[in-house]
Design an enzyme around this catalytic site. Structure first.
Site, PDB file in Angstrom:
ATOM      1  N   GLY A   1     -13.544   1.472 -10.031  1.00 34.75           N
ATOM      2  CA  GLY A   1     -13.132   1.315  -8.636  1.00 34.75           C
ATOM      3  C   GLY A   1     -13.601   2.490  -7.804  1.00 34.75           C
TER       4      GLY A   1
ATOM      5  CB  SER B   1     -17.242   1.628  -4.015  1.00 39.11           C
ATOM      6  OG  SER B   1     -18.439   1.960  -4.695  1.00 39.11           O
ATOM      7  N   GLY B   2     -13.831   2.273  -3.889  1.00 41.66           N
ATOM      8  CA  GLY B   2     -12.620   2.045  -3.109  1.00 41.66           C
ATOM      9  C   GLY B   2     -12.081   3.342  -2.535  1.00 41.66           C
TER      10      GLY B   2
ATOM     11  CB  THR C   1      -5.186  -1.266 -11.246  1.00 44.42           C
ATOM     12  OG1 THR C   1      -6.461  -0.649 -11.070  1.00 44.42           O
ATOM     13  CG2 THR C   1      -5.194  -2.620 -10.572  1.00 44.42           C
TER      14      THR C   1
ATOM     15  CG  HIS D   1       6.148   3.907   3.504  1.00 49.46           C
ATOM     16  ND1 HIS D   1       7.333   3.867   2.787  1.00 49.46           N
ATOM     17  CD2 HIS D   1       5.230   4.445   2.669  1.00 49.46           C
ATOM     18  CE1 HIS D   1       7.126   4.355   1.575  1.00 49.46           C
ATOM     19  NE2 HIS D   1       5.855   4.710   1.476  1.00 49.46           N
ATOM     20  CG  HIS D   2       1.844   3.368   7.388  1.00 45.91           C
ATOM     21  ND1 HIS D   2       1.420   2.056   7.323  1.00 45.91           N
ATOM     22  CD2 HIS D   2       1.589   3.910   6.166  1.00 45.91           C
ATOM     23  CE1 HIS D   2       0.910   1.820   6.131  1.00 45.91           C
ATOM     24  NE2 HIS D   2       0.999   2.916   5.398  1.00 45.91           N
TER      25      HIS D   2
ATOM     26  CE  LYS E   1       5.302   0.827   1.178  1.00 45.70           C
ATOM     27  NZ  LYS E   1       4.111   0.560   0.329  1.00 45.70           N
TER      28      LYS E   1
ATOM     29  CB  THR F   1       7.635   5.094  -4.492  1.00 42.94           C
ATOM     30  OG1 THR F   1       6.234   5.051  -4.747  1.00 42.94           O
ATOM     31  CG2 THR F   1       8.176   6.470  -4.850  1.00 42.94           C
TER      32      THR F   1
END
Length: 255
Positions: free
Chosen positions: A8, A10-11, A86, A143-144, A147, A154
């Site tokens: 992964g 390039s993520g 992941t 959170h922003h 989300k 978490t």
């Protein structure tokens, strides 16, 4: 020197980890695996694991559940440990991961932050002291506004750590708007705030008679997860087959 294959690469997290490792004298990314390659990496990038022809000590995977079968097959055939970051695996895939952990070392965690995982250990100790003494426990996460899920994974992990230390006595309560009654002693309240550009914030409150203890964590960038993943890779390199988690990394750090 720990040689890493970045699955992964390039993520977003793959690029974060690539930048972290560039500044780390004790690790090196020797290859990446991703369906997309913009040619900007300083290491070879392969479209799938069957094409990888580079030897490594460990794999860090921040990709997709779709990659799991080829990832596990490569890890088994090359006896290469996996730091599995992941998420979103199906129950069947989770069972497959557990089966492969009998053949190769796998460290799996939904949150790679060393801070959060250290707090999880602290919460177990705190709960063993405060819960029997009648302290109420609440979790507030922020959170922003982009989300999608609430509460956060978490927050649930923190709640699970608390409940594990309390022998499963707590009931998670997400909304009190439909009832008018005194708070039950075995409620564990979990509240979610979504607003603006608030960074990921998790606060656990232990509230007793005339005293209050707060344990708080703020994630200002994704680099905290990248740093944790690199620490986990260094820990897992050379380990025998088995299922590991970030608690093992923290324990090794303390020793």
């Amino acid at each position: 020197m720990t040689k890493i294959i970045m699955s992964g690469c390039s993520g977003r997290m793959g690029r974060v980890i690539t930048d972290i490792v560039k500044e780390d004298a004790d690790s090196e990314i020797v290859a990446g695996v991703d369906v997309f390659d913009d040619g900007k990496m300083d290491y070879p990038v392969f479209n799938n694991f069957s094409d990888v022809n580079v030897e490594a000590d460990v794999i860090i995977d921040f990709s997709s559940p779709k990659v799991l079968d080829s990832l596990l097959a490569y890890a088994e055939s090359h006896n290469t440990p996996i730091v599995l970051c992941t998420t979103g695996f199906s129950p069947e895939q989770l069972e497959t991961i557990n089966e492969y952990s009998k053949k190769v070392a796998i460290l799996k965690s939904a949150n790679m932050s060393l801070g959060i995982n250290t707090i999880i250990q602290l919460l177990k100790t705190a709960t063993s002291v405060f819960s029997p003494n009648g302290f109420d426990i609440e979790i507030v996460e922020q959170h922003h506004h982009n989300k999608l899920d609430a509460p956060s994974g978490t927050a649930l992990a923190l709640a699970d750590a608390i409940n594990e230390a309390a022998d499963g006595q707590y009931e998670y309560v997400y909304d009190r708007s439909q009832v008018r009654q005194k708070r039950d002693a075995k409620e564990l309240g979990i509240s979610a705030v979504r607003a603006g550009s608030i960074p990921g914030t998790h606060e656990v409150i232990f509230a007793g008679q005339d005293e209050l203890i707060e344990i708080k964590h703020i994630a200002y960038s994704r680099s905290i997860f990248g740093n944790g993943a690199v620490s986990a890779a260094k820990f897992l390199s050379g380990k025998p087959a088995g299922m590991y988690d970030m608690a093992d990394v923290i324990e090794a750090t303390i020793k």
